[in-house]
Design a protein around this motif. Sequence first.
Motif, PDB file in Angstrom:
ATOM      1  N   ALA A  88       0.812  -1.091  -0.314  1.00 34.84           N
ATOM      2  CA  ALA A  88      -0.389  -0.166  -0.467  1.00 34.84           C
ATOM      3  C   ALA A  88       1.424   1.312  -0.452  1.00 34.84           C
ATOM      4  CB  ALA A  88      -1.076  -0.621   1.209  1.00 34.84           C
ATOM      5  N   CYS A  89       1.748   1.249   1.014  1.00 35.71           N
ATOM      6  CA  CYS A  89       2.806   2.337   1.047  1.00 35.71           C
ATOM      7  C   CYS A  89       3.358   2.809  -0.620  1.00 35.71           C
ATOM      8  CB  CYS A  89       3.844   2.503   1.817  1.00 35.71           C
ATOM      9  SG  CYS A  89       3.140   2.646   3.591  1.00 35.71           S
ATOM     10  N   ARG A  90       3.834   1.282  -1.193  1.00 35.32           N
ATOM     11  CA  ARG A  90       4.539   1.606  -3.177  1.00 35.32           C
ATOM     12  C   ARG A  90       4.006   2.082  -3.817  1.00 35.32           C
ATOM     13  NH1 ARG A  90       5.566  -3.065  -3.417  1.00 35.32           N
ATOM     14  NH2 ARG A  90       7.346  -3.418  -2.846  1.00 35.32           N
ATOM     15  N   GLU A  91       2.057   2.034  -3.752  1.00 37.07           N
ATOM     16  CA  GLU A  91       1.171   2.015  -4.499  1.00 37.07           C
ATOM     17  C   GLU A  91       1.337   3.754  -4.316  1.00 37.07           C
ATOM     18  OE1 GLU A  91      -1.295   1.633  -7.690  1.00 37.07           O
ATOM     19  OE2 GLU A  91      -0.023   0.078  -6.987  1.00 37.07           O
ATOM     20  N   ALA A  92       0.792   4.018  -3.203  1.00 39.26           N
ATOM     21  CA  ALA A  92       0.642   5.527  -2.717  1.00 39.26           C
ATOM     22  C   ALA A  92       2.158   6.840  -1.926  1.00 39.26           C
ATOM     23  CB  ALA A  92      -0.202   5.563  -1.140  1.00 39.26           C
ATOM     24  N   ASN A  93       3.434   5.842  -2.949  1.00 44.33           N
ATOM     25  CA  ASN A  93       4.449   6.165  -2.203  1.00 44.33           C
ATOM     26  C   ASN A  93       4.418   7.050  -1.873  1.00 44.33           C
ATOM     27  OD1 ASN A  93       6.620   7.283  -3.226  1.00 44.33           O
ATOM     28  ND2 ASN A  93       6.625   9.284  -4.057  1.00 44.33           N
ATOM     29  N   ARG A  94       4.207   6.279   0.052  1.00 47.52           N
ATOM     30  CA  ARG A  94       4.168   7.107   1.238  1.00 47.52           C
ATOM     31  C   ARG A  94       5.744   6.807   1.619  1.00 47.52           C
ATOM     32  NH1 ARG A  94      -1.435   8.422   3.341  1.00 47.52           N
ATOM     33  NH2 ARG A  94       0.032   9.182   5.307  1.00 47.52           N
ATOM     34  N   PRO A  95       6.296   8.028   2.316  1.00 53.83           N
ATOM     35  CA  PRO A  95       7.296   7.428   3.423  1.00 53.83           C
ATOM     36  C   PRO A  95       6.772   6.066   4.418  1.00 53.83           C
ATOM     37  CG  PRO A  95       7.301   9.339   3.458  1.00 53.83           C
ATOM     38  CD  PRO A  95       5.993   8.832   2.797  1.00 53.83           C
TER      39      PRO A  95
END
Length: 394
Positions: free
Chosen positions: A82-89
């Motif tokens: 999910a972090c990869r998809e949303a580009n979130r640290p």
Amino acid sequence: VENFDDLDDHFRGNITICSKLGQEGVLVLMQESKGAERSGNTSPRHRILPILEDTFTQYPDRHIFISVYTQSVYQIQEVMAACREANRPLVLYDKELRRLVDGLEEIGIDIPRHLIIPVDRTRDHDNTVILISGQGTPLFKQLSNIANNEVDDVQFSQDDVIVIASPVVPGVETVYKSMENDIYKRGGILKVIDHKKVLSMHASKEDLKMMIFMCRPKYYLPVKGEYRMLCANAMIAEEMGIDPDHIRILDNGQMAVFEDGELVSCKMEAELHDTMIDGKENWDIAGVVLKDREILSTDGVMVLAIGLDAKTKKIVNGPDIQTRGFIYLRDSEYITAECTKIMEDIIRENVEQKKYENLETRSQIRDKVSKYLFKTTGKRPMVLPVILEIGQRQ
């Protein structure tokens, strides 16, 4: 649990092996029972990725704390996806979690290293995801500490979001409720995943049935779970045509003995012993001991020591007063001065009246000091007077 629609090679099982074993003959099949009371299949109802994606979309510029149990490896991977998809640290908060992720990388799992940042850089971004793992009670206590800003490495604010992806298992309810209260007091946003809709990754009824159908075991042993779950698992095996006489629910330590492909006995039991968590035998669970521990934990202890001449019974050393968990001595000199006076007066009075006896005198000091301390402070610390008679011949 087989994820039939997960195309990642790491999650592809080979169910043809089970069918082959069933054709060759399976003597005993043992299956866990944690999900035996649930209808249908577990997959894909165990996934939290859609919920995480909705949460990230709903709170694009907020810090999001997510709790998972350490053994929930699939959910940890979902958080990273999910972090990869949303580009979130992403912050991997605890050491055990970081070691687990390193292990996943070693076996070929793709880890988004470019997104993972150290915990001290959490506030460098407005949309950091902080993943916290653990087991049961310690996990929820950690969340309480974070919500109360009682940790040094990360700060919690009223705009932050906490997602509870770790189900509330039996035994942690009280700690969980306390954590909820702490979060609401801080003004944070709490989002609890409904685990009636999102299942834990234990095999459900149809998953268990499929394994029984493919393996065609002669004997069936339900394992892992509360007794009612073991019984539910046993009933599933009976529904699948296994002879009830070939289904056994074993108690802790009980062993099933097989000879020449036949169950010959379930009477043998491993020798098990109770292990006291604190100490040995039953001495530690006596009522007096437990009461003393309660006093020490709530009101602390005061030790009063004094030295007397063995012959004249005159004071030659002290009194010296030490406390632990009761009061701060430097701010309470008037209390220690009065306790010193009480101790000296009782000793002098008993000596003058020629009724001094070490044990009885200590008892009188304990009673009078305890009453004074309760009247003055409202606390009842454990009072331990020590009278050392110096120069006394053995």
